[in-house]
Design an enzyme around this catalytic site. Structure first.
Site, PDB file in Angstrom:
ATOM      1  N   MET A   7       0.815  -1.218   0.000  1.00 44.53           N
ATOM      2  CA  MET A   7       0.000   0.000   0.000  1.00 44.53           C
ATOM      3  C   MET A   7       0.852   1.274   0.000  1.00 44.53           C
ATOM      4  O   MET A   7       0.618   2.205   0.773  1.00 44.53           O
ATOM      5  CB  MET A   7      -0.978  -0.031   1.176  1.00 44.53           C
ATOM      6  CG  MET A   7      -1.895  -1.248   1.184  1.00 44.53           C
ATOM      7  SD  MET A   7      -2.649  -1.627  -0.421  1.00 44.53           S
ATOM      8  CE  MET A   7      -4.248  -0.888  -0.199  1.00 44.53           C
ATOM      9  N   GLU A  48      -8.642 -13.520  -7.036  1.00 44.72           N
ATOM     10  CA  GLU A  48      -7.346 -12.828  -7.050  1.00 44.72           C
ATOM     11  C   GLU A  48      -6.212 -13.857  -7.009  1.00 44.72           C
ATOM     12  O   GLU A  48      -5.233 -13.762  -7.743  1.00 44.72           O
ATOM     13  CB  GLU A  48      -7.210 -11.894  -5.842  1.00 44.72           C
ATOM     14  CG  GLU A  48      -8.100 -10.673  -5.896  1.00 44.72           C
ATOM     15  CD  GLU A  48      -7.681  -9.622  -4.875  1.00 44.72           C
ATOM     16  OE1 GLU A  48      -6.480  -9.483  -4.585  1.00 44.72           O
ATOM     17  OE2 GLU A  48      -8.572  -8.939  -4.346  1.00 44.72           O
ATOM     18  N   VAL A  71      -0.837   5.559 -11.246  1.00 39.85           N
ATOM     19  CA  VAL A  71      -1.251   4.549 -10.259  1.00 39.85           C
ATOM     20  C   VAL A  71      -2.407   3.698 -10.804  1.00 39.85           C
ATOM     21  O   VAL A  71      -3.342   4.216 -11.408  1.00 39.85           O
ATOM     22  CB  VAL A  71      -1.670   5.240  -8.938  1.00 39.85           C
ATOM     23  CG1 VAL A  71      -2.227   4.228  -7.948  1.00 39.85           C
ATOM     24  CG2 VAL A  71      -0.478   5.962  -8.322  1.00 39.85           C
ATOM     25  N   ASP A  72      -2.306   2.372 -10.591  1.00 38.32           N
ATOM     26  CA  ASP A  72      -3.336   1.421 -11.005  1.00 38.32           C
ATOM     27  C   ASP A  72      -3.645   1.517 -12.501  1.00 38.32           C
ATOM     28  O   ASP A  72      -4.813   1.473 -12.928  1.00 38.32           O
ATOM     29  CB  ASP A  72      -4.619   1.580 -10.161  1.00 38.32           C
ATOM     30  CG  ASP A  72      -4.368   1.250  -8.697  1.00 38.32           C
ATOM     31  OD1 ASP A  72      -3.505   0.391  -8.419  1.00 38.32           O
ATOM     32  OD2 ASP A  72      -5.013   1.851  -7.820  1.00 38.32           O
ATOM     33  N   HIS A  88      -4.906  -5.677  -8.479  1.00 37.83           N
ATOM     34  CA  HIS A  88      -5.807  -4.625  -8.002  1.00 37.83           C
ATOM     35  C   HIS A  88      -7.232  -5.173  -7.938  1.00 37.83           C
ATOM     36  O   HIS A  88      -7.680  -5.829  -8.894  1.00 37.83           O
ATOM     37  CB  HIS A  88      -5.734  -3.415  -8.940  1.00 37.83           C
ATOM     38  CG  HIS A  88      -6.587  -2.290  -8.495  1.00 37.83           C
ATOM     39  ND1 HIS A  88      -6.239  -1.458  -7.449  1.00 37.83           N
ATOM     40  CD2 HIS A  88      -7.818  -1.873  -8.915  1.00 37.83           C
ATOM     41  CE1 HIS A  88      -7.198  -0.569  -7.252  1.00 37.83           C
ATOM     42  NE2 HIS A  88      -8.169  -0.802  -8.133  1.00 37.83           N
TER      43      HIS A  88
HETATM   44  C1  GAR Z   1      -5.876  -7.547  -2.198  1.00 40.48           C
HETATM   45  O1  GAR Z   1      -7.274  -7.510  -2.282  1.00 40.48           O
HETATM   46  C2  GAR Z   1      -5.241  -6.739  -3.295  1.00 40.48           C
HETATM   47  O2  GAR Z   1      -5.941  -6.808  -4.502  1.00 40.48           O
HETATM   48  C3  GAR Z   1      -5.321  -5.354  -2.708  1.00 40.48           C
HETATM   49  O3  GAR Z   1      -4.979  -5.520  -1.355  1.00 40.48           O
HETATM   50  C4  GAR Z   1      -5.395  -6.820  -0.944  1.00 40.48           C
HETATM   51  C5  GAR Z   1      -4.223  -7.520  -0.293  1.00 40.48           C
HETATM   52  O4  GAR Z   1      -4.630  -8.745   0.255  1.00 40.48           O
HETATM   53  N1  GAR Z   1      -4.404  -4.449  -3.355  1.00 40.48           N
HETATM   54  C6  GAR Z   1      -4.659  -3.173  -3.554  1.00 40.48           C
HETATM   55  O5  GAR Z   1      -5.682  -2.639  -3.173  1.00 40.48           O
HETATM   56  C7  GAR Z   1      -3.567  -2.414  -4.260  1.00 40.48           C
HETATM   57  N2  GAR Z   1      -4.050  -1.158  -4.744  1.00 40.48           N
HETATM   58  P1  GAR Z   1      -3.543  -9.801   0.705  1.00 40.48           P
HETATM   59  O6  GAR Z   1      -2.587  -9.067   1.657  1.00 40.48           O
HETATM   60  O7  GAR Z   1      -4.322 -10.856   1.423  1.00 40.48           O
HETATM   61  O8  GAR Z   1      -2.839 -10.319  -0.510  1.00 40.48           O
END
Ligand code: GAR
Length: 203
Positions: free
Chosen positions: A92, A176, A146-147, A111
């Site tokens: 993050m 994911e 970003v993204d 994402h």
């Molecule tokens: C996931 O949902 C990922 O897509 C998101 O954070 C989460 C991490 O989960 N990423 C973002 O929002 C990046 N902009 P995790 O720590 O269990 O892998």
């Protein structure tokens, strides 16, 4: 042949890291998770690295005077460990343009939305407020914006009337993991080609 060395950057629970570790542990898999970097000392995902015997490094972004210095410390760590490719997995922090340039086409992100819809945070809330009928996740090469960046793969989820941000997040998470495992396989087996903003992949 030596394996492709992957680093995974995390800030939290690390379920996507766990999925990548599982994928790389398949017999004769041509890539290994060689390093985990976290900017959060108490990131839950560190436990997955420890359990798998993967070295991990904690770099506190608050200990650096600016984003550039923090990113260059990460870059130095990646070089020291001979890393070939970087996966962001719930990391993050926005990355500096210098870092992104150094890892051009060697840096991917997952994402939790169907980009280009809903870049940024609170993607599940925003999907519900907007009323989209399909939601999902996107894996893409990282660019300065970003993204954004060439899309490698996406998984889709039908939004149900009874969905809440929490149910959407929970139903999306296994997708994911599927998308990131698939991406690791494509990259490890070199079955992709970046052509401008498009990524071609093949079986
Ligand atoms: C996931 O949902 C990922 O897509 C998101 O954070 C989460 C991490 O989960 N990423 C973002 O929002 C990046 N902009 P995790 O720590 O269990 O892998």
């Amino acid at each position: 042949m030596s394996k492709l060395k992957i680093a995974v950057l995390i800030s939290g629970r690390g379920s996507n890291l766990k999925a990548l570790i599982e994928q790389a542990s398949e017999p004769n898999f041509p890539a290994e998770i060689a390093l985990v970097i976290t900017n959060k000392k108490d990131a839950g995902g560190i436990a997955h690295a420890e359990k798998a015997g993967i070295p991990y490094v904690f770099l506190d972004h608050k200990a650096f005077t600016n984003r550039h210095d923090f990113d260059m410390a990460m870059h130095a760590e990646l070089l020291t460990r001979g890393i070939d490719f970087v996966f962001l997995a719930g990391f993050m922090r926005v990355l500096s343009k210098e870092f992104v340039a150094k890892w051009h086409d060697k840096l991917v992100n997952i994402h939790p939305s169907l980009l280009p819809a809903f870049p940024g945070v609170d993607t599940h809330e925003r999907a519900l407020v907007t009323g989209v009928k399909f939601h999902g996740c996107t894996v893409h090469f990282v660019r300065e914006e970003v993204d954004a960046g060439p899309i490698i793969t996406q998984e889709i989820l039908k939004v149900e009337d009874k969905d809440t941000p929490e149910t959407l997040a929970a139903r999306l998470l296994p997708l994911e993991h599927k998308a990131y495992k698939h991406t690791l396989r494509l990259i490890a087996e070199k079955r992709y080609l970046v052509k401008g903003n498009r990524v071609e992949t093949w079986d």
